[in-house]
Motif scaffolding. Sequence first.
Motif, PDB file in Angstrom:
ATOM      1  N   MET A   1       0.744  -1.141  -0.090  1.00  0.00           N
ATOM      2  CA  MET A   1      -0.077   0.001  -0.043  1.00  0.00           C
ATOM      3  C   MET A   1       0.744   1.212   0.029  1.00  0.00           C
ATOM      4  O   MET A   1       0.703   2.028  -0.734  1.00  0.00           O
ATOM      5  N   PRO A   2       1.565   1.281   0.915  1.00  0.00           N
ATOM      6  CA  PRO A   2       2.157   2.496   1.567  1.00  0.00           C
ATOM      7  C   PRO A   2       3.234   3.184   0.877  1.00  0.00           C
ATOM      8  O   PRO A   2       4.189   2.375   0.549  1.00  0.00           O
ATOM      9  N   GLU A   3       3.131   4.431   0.535  1.00  0.00           N
ATOM     10  CA  GLU A   3       4.142   4.999   0.080  1.00  0.00           C
ATOM     11  C   GLU A   3       4.739   6.182   1.406  1.00  0.00           C
ATOM     12  O   GLU A   3       4.110   5.789   2.421  1.00  0.00           O
ATOM     13  N   LEU A   4       5.447   6.945   0.982  1.00  0.00           N
ATOM     14  CA  LEU A   4       5.856   7.738   2.036  1.00  0.00           C
ATOM     15  C   LEU A   4       4.875   8.371   3.184  1.00  0.00           C
ATOM     16  O   LEU A   4       5.034   8.114   4.309  1.00  0.00           O
ATOM     17  N   PRO A   5       4.005   9.024   2.692  1.00  0.00           N
ATOM     18  CA  PRO A   5       3.004   9.379   3.464  1.00  0.00           C
ATOM     19  C   PRO A   5       2.198   8.459   4.420  1.00  0.00           C
ATOM     20  O   PRO A   5       1.883   8.859   5.624  1.00  0.00           O
ATOM     21  N   GLU A   6       1.753   7.364   3.728  1.00  0.00           N
ATOM     22  CA  GLU A   6       1.195   6.214   4.533  1.00  0.00           C
ATOM     23  C   GLU A   6       2.227   5.708   5.615  1.00  0.00           C
ATOM     24  O   GLU A   6       1.731   5.570   6.827  1.00  0.00           O
TER      25      GLU A   6
END
Length: 277
Positions: A1-6
Amino acid sequence: MPELPEVETIKSQLNRRLKGGKIKKIEIFLPKIIRLEAKFFINKTVGAKIKKVWRRAKMIIIDLDNGYSLLIHLKLTGRLILCHRLREDYQKHTHLVFHFFDKSVLIFQDIRQFGYFDLYRTENLKGFFQEKKLGPEPLKKSFTLKKFTELLSKKPDKKIKPLLMEQNFIAGIGNIYAQEICWSAKISPLRLAKTLNKKEIQEIYRHLLMILKKAVKQGGTTAADEGYIDARGNKGKYGSQLKVYQREGEKCFRCKGIIERIVLTGRGTAYCPRCQK
DNA sequence: AGGGGTACCTGCGGGC
DNA sequence: TGCCCGCAGGTACCCC
């Protein structure tokens, strides 16, 4: 899912809630997600106290008080969820559960089972990240326009969108934000780095920072068909701000052109051919 | 050097 | 309804 903000959102929540907590028990339902022998893993983690939780690129690092650090990668569908107390029904796809002495629980779920847990000596982490040749953290002050320009000049023949996603170019940007950054900067994802002029580089830099900062503030992105939730079970609010991601065939919010979808280095890429030059 | 393909997995929606 | 296909936030590896 996750990129930096997540990942940044999850990291902050974990740091707030777990700091000082002592691990009482670990349940492992899918051993393969641990990248070392389960026995050793349990041996080095149970009984340890959590010093702090931090992030490098898309990895979450949990420093323990015994000289070891847990390294967690959520890949595409991994979730870390905090609960106040034990829940009997862990739901599907729960592969690992940490129990703390204060009765709080940290659950790891992962539909696609790509995520992993690893363990390092804390003192060896720096070297490990250097070996991986990770790029700079874009939200650090040291990531200046000058630095970005220099980095670009070293990769003249790469297309800008896939380049933004390379973890050893800049750390933390993935397939959603790379598309959003290109759209906001009005740059075609197909442009080669060497064709970008000073003004265009500046625009990419500016929007890159703006988008990442805003997304962090809003707790990351949960797009329409996605399952991202943070450690408290909340969706990311940046999803409503997406301009091109998964908007193939729809009208560009800026110029009313039709958003197209192409594939770049194997990843779906939406952009507006009319206003992204 | 860049980029294509494959692999690791499960689930969902669309077309037939 | 059911089956097959393509697609999905990441990354590592092989190959040309």
